[in-house]
Write an enzyme that holds these catalytic residues in place. Structure first.
Site, PDB file in Angstrom:
ATOM      1  N   GLU A  43       0.817  -1.214   0.000  1.00 56.69           N
ATOM      2  CA  GLU A  43       0.000   0.000   0.000  1.00 56.69           C
ATOM      3  C   GLU A  43       0.851   1.264   0.000  1.00 56.69           C
ATOM      4  OE1 GLU A  43      -2.954   0.248  -0.723  1.00 56.69           O
ATOM      5  OE2 GLU A  43      -3.556  -1.841  -0.587  1.00 56.69           O
ATOM      6  N   TYR A 126      -6.313   6.798   3.784  1.00 61.78           N
ATOM      7  CA  TYR A 126      -6.460   5.734   2.789  1.00 61.78           C
ATOM      8  C   TYR A 126      -5.743   4.460   3.234  1.00 61.78           C
ATOM      9  CZ  TYR A 126      -5.391   2.499  -0.771  1.00 61.78           C
ATOM     10  OH  TYR A 126      -5.240   1.306  -1.406  1.00 61.78           O
ATOM     11  N   ASP A 144      -9.273   6.049  -2.253  1.00 57.51           N
ATOM     12  CA  ASP A 144      -8.169   6.602  -3.042  1.00 57.51           C
ATOM     13  C   ASP A 144      -8.747   7.287  -4.278  1.00 57.51           C
ATOM     14  OD1 ASP A 144      -9.071   4.513  -4.552  1.00 57.51           O
ATOM     15  OD2 ASP A 144      -7.093   3.848  -5.177  1.00 57.51           O
TER      16      ASP A 144
END
Length: 362
Positions: A43, A126, A144
DNA sequence: TAAACGTGGCT
DNA sequence: TAGCCAAGTTT
């Protein structure tokens, strides 16, 4: 607070989206693991970065730092070297800071609550939601750019997605739409749809599994959404660079400041050129006045632009020599062409190194 | 809130 | 070509 979901058939949307995802999702390296640390690394790398770019970095990074302990104990220079070329280098340093925090304060286990995970360096709204939902299947939003684009079209939301506060609107929508037991697949499906079907330009609406639930498509407005303010173009900055080599074939390099652009990366000595001044003269006076270095500059060997998100470097590179006894330390090194490769450089300076290596082999 | 913070691919 | 964009966060 918002009424974007009035008269919206959430259950049908969930079913169509999840069904499509189960059949069409890409086989990506981070989808083959449930290790929260591995999900976390993916991520961070994926922030503002394309999937195809991330894949080889992800593989190499976890080979070198397979566990939280391995990354926590690594030297920062090793971590930056593994990140070299990926950009946004504070991500790497923040990740290591956060991993050390997890090791010290959470017994090496990535926390699974919104409050705890959000305190980690480099983990914003996020990423917190992405880790919690993907690794722990917790029903929290992971909003996102993909999710804002997809939902702006599905729900016909016209807020400017370039504005920071707009994200909250989408988070609220996701909180109401997310299936309590399929958070991981639902969040990933929204992003995957944005990446594969509901693309920024020319969305493939005819192939879309939720076409009949899409208000923008119903109105023929899919190309007009999302609304996004333009960002201003990068500011031009002239940079004069010196490739200085001594009689023993050693090159002079220095470490950049520990904060700001390309923090802690290595580079060839350089300076900004004031408006209207000559690159070579500015560089010469830079060495004389600010470095007390007796450098002799020769001809220009490269001339190219390098564009960042907010700055455009207009580089001019000069070859040169020096004959002082330069004192090496943590910020300044004298290295040959082979030793250069062990230090992390930004892409623009890597480009200079590639040229030197090419000449050396010719 | 808006600017700082990288890079490479696509149009 | 020049601009836009990609699984954002920090200050």
């Amino acid at each position: 607070m918002f009424n974007f979901l009035d008269n919206f058939d959430i259950e049908t949307f969930q079913k169509d989206l999840l069904s499509w995802f189960s059949r069409h999702k890409r086989d990506l390296p981070w989808r083959r693991t449930k290790d929260p640390y591995h999900i976390w690394v993916s991520e961070i790398m994926l922030q503002q970065t394309r999937v195809e770019t991330v894949i080889p970095y992800f593989e190499r990074f976890l080979e070198e730092f397979p566990t939280i302990e391995a990354l926590a104990e690594a030297g920062e220079e090793k971590v930056l070297k593994a990140w070299e070329g990926l950009g946004y280098y504070s991500r790497a340093r923040n990740l290591q800071t956060a991993v050390r925090e997890v090791k010290e304060s959470y017994g090496g286990v990535v926390p699974d609550t919104e409050d705890e995970i959000a305190t980690l360096k480099g983990v914003g709204p996020y990423t917190a939601g992405a880790i919690l939902s993907i690794a722990y299947n917790k029903p929290v939003p992971a909003v996102d750019g993909n999710v804002m684009r997809v939902l702006s079209r599905i729900l016909f939301i016209e807020e400017d997605i370039a504005k920071a506060k707009t994200r909250k609107i989408f988070e609220q929508a996701v909180r109401e739409m997310i299936p309590p037991d399929s958070a991981s697949n639902f969040n990933q499906a929204l992003m995957e749809l944005g990446a594969i079907v509901c693309t920024p330009t020319s969305p493939a609406c005819l192939l879309c599994p939720v076409q009949k639930e899409c208000r923008a498509f119903h109105e023929g407005m899919q190309e007009q959404l999302p609304v996004k303010a333009k960002k201003k173009p990068p500011k031009p900055v002239k940079i004069a660079v010196a490739v200085l080599e001594n009689a023993k074939g050693k090159f002079l390099i220095n470490r950049r400041p520990k904060e700001g652009l390309l923090a802690n990366l290595w580079e060839f000595p350089n300076c900004e050129v004031e408006a209207g001044k000559d690159y070579k003269e500015q560089l010469q006076s830079f060495f004389k006045n600010e470095c007390q270095l007796n450098a002799v500059l020769h001809e220009e060997i490269m001339d190219f632009d390098h564009v960042f998100s907010h700055i455009k470097w207009e580089l001019s590179v000069f070859r040169g020599t020096f004959n002082n006894n330069v004192m090496e330390n943590e910020e300044i090194k004298l290295v040959n062409l082979q030793e250069l490769q062990r230090f992390p450089f930004s892409v623009s300076h890597k480009k200079i190194i590639r040229r030197l290596v090419k000449w050396n082999s010719d």
